[in-house]
Scaffold this motif. Structure first.
Motif, PDB file in Angstrom:
ATOM      1  N   HIS A 136      -2.166  -2.811  -4.024  1.00  0.00           N
ATOM      2  CA  HIS A 136      -1.829  -3.412  -5.129  1.00  0.00           C
ATOM      3  C   HIS A 136      -1.455  -4.844  -4.490  1.00  0.00           C
ATOM      4  O   HIS A 136      -0.880  -5.007  -3.821  1.00  0.00           O
ATOM      5  N   SER A 194       0.640  -1.323   0.132  1.00  0.00           N
ATOM      6  CA  SER A 194       0.014   0.069  -0.089  1.00  0.00           C
ATOM      7  C   SER A 194       0.681   1.247  -0.082  1.00  0.00           C
ATOM      8  O   SER A 194       2.015   1.075   0.507  1.00  0.00           O
ATOM      9  N   CYS A 206      -5.984   8.283   2.657  1.00  0.00           N
ATOM     10  CA  CYS A 206      -6.429   7.033   1.944  1.00  0.00           C
ATOM     11  C   CYS A 206      -5.095   6.278   1.463  1.00  0.00           C
ATOM     12  O   CYS A 206      -3.814   7.011   1.339  1.00  0.00           O
ATOM     13  N   PHE A 249      -3.558   3.402  -1.315  1.00  0.00           N
ATOM     14  CA  PHE A 249      -3.763   2.694  -2.546  1.00  0.00           C
ATOM     15  C   PHE A 249      -2.970   1.498  -2.627  1.00  0.00           C
ATOM     16  O   PHE A 249      -1.869   1.195  -2.253  1.00  0.00           O
ATOM     17  N   ILE A 282      -7.694   2.996 -13.386  1.00  0.00           N
ATOM     18  CA  ILE A 282      -6.379   2.189 -12.893  1.00  0.00           C
ATOM     19  C   ILE A 282      -5.607   1.440 -13.797  1.00  0.00           C
ATOM     20  O   ILE A 282      -6.515   0.761 -14.609  1.00  0.00           O
ATOM     21  N   VAL A 327      -2.139   7.962  -0.687  1.00  0.00           N
ATOM     22  CA  VAL A 327      -2.514   8.799  -1.567  1.00  0.00           C
ATOM     23  C   VAL A 327      -2.158  10.125  -0.975  1.00  0.00           C
ATOM     24  O   VAL A 327      -2.917  10.675   0.032  1.00  0.00           O
ATOM     25  N   LEU A 334      -2.915   4.995 -10.010  1.00  0.00           N
ATOM     26  CA  LEU A 334      -4.484   5.574 -10.070  1.00  0.00           C
ATOM     27  C   LEU A 334      -4.312   6.987 -10.630  1.00  0.00           C
ATOM     28  O   LEU A 334      -3.360   7.823 -10.448  1.00  0.00           O
ATOM     29  N   VAL A 358      -8.327   1.756  -4.069  1.00  0.00           N
ATOM     30  CA  VAL A 358      -8.340   2.834  -2.862  1.00  0.00           C
ATOM     31  C   VAL A 358      -9.131   2.445  -1.574  1.00  0.00           C
ATOM     32  O   VAL A 358     -10.258   2.047  -1.745  1.00  0.00           O
ATOM     33  N   GLN A 369       1.641   1.990  -6.957  1.00  0.00           N
ATOM     34  CA  GLN A 369       2.229   0.991  -5.984  1.00  0.00           C
ATOM     35  C   GLN A 369       3.022  -0.339  -6.983  1.00  0.00           C
ATOM     36  O   GLN A 369       2.213  -0.772  -7.723  1.00  0.00           O
ATOM     37  N   TRP A 422     -11.777   8.602 -12.582  1.00  0.00           N
ATOM     38  CA  TRP A 422     -10.644   7.788 -12.184  1.00  0.00           C
ATOM     39  C   TRP A 422     -10.413   6.709 -13.086  1.00  0.00           C
ATOM     40  O   TRP A 422     -11.311   6.096 -13.949  1.00  0.00           O
TER      41      TRP A 422
END
Length: 154
Positions: A59, A34, A55, A57, A92, A37, A138, A75, A148, A90
């Motif tokens: 993976h 992680s 927050c 992010f 990804i 953000v 992101l 997220v 990430q 948004w």
């Protein structure tokens, strides 16, 4: 299990979680990482949107060697971050690079125009042609806000 053993186990789990946040994980079987953000502002239809701190992010990759069987990124927000109005426009993306950091594949996600507090994307299984890195990114309003990555090694 004694209290001392329980405390040692809890300390080991906490340390492992901390280390996972500090260094890219090795994708031998499962890698989870992680990245915070950073707070930022952006415009949607003339309205200023604010993403506060709080927050992460995250993976996740499962598989072994150059074979990825599962991949997900998204997220999660807590504390003040959970009070934001969401991430609008948004997308990804997942990218793959070799050990010389040359990108050779991109799986571009769809741009979502709705605002969502917890954007997430799964990516299909991948058989990578070489070792290197797998990253999730992101993008908000077409701007990369956080990434990430995991090292893919033998």
């Amino acid at each position: 299990m004694s209290n001392r053993s329980t405390a040692r186990t809890a300390a080991a789990v906490a340390m492992a979680g901390t280390l996972a946040l500090l260094h890219p994980a090795q994708a031998h079987a499962t890698a989870i990482g992680s990245t915070p953000v950073a707070a930022f502002h952006y415009q949607v239809g003339g309205v200023t949107m604010k993403i506060p701190t709080g927050c992460l992010f995250t993976h996740i990759i499962r598989g072994g060697g150059t074979n990825i069987t599962y991949q997900n990124a998204g997220v999660d927000c807590g504390f003040v971050g959970a009070l934001n109005s969401g991430f609008c426009n948004w997308r990804i993306d997942f990218t793959y690079a070799d050990t010389d950091n040359r990108r050779y594949r991109t799986s571009r996600g769809r741009t979502h125009t709705e605002c969502k507090i917890d954007p997430m994307r799964n990516n299909g299984p991948q058989r990578l042609p070489r070792y290197g890195r797998a990253c999730a990114h992101l993008n908000i309003n077409g701007v990369r806000r956080v990434s990430q990555c995991h090292h893919i090694t033998k």
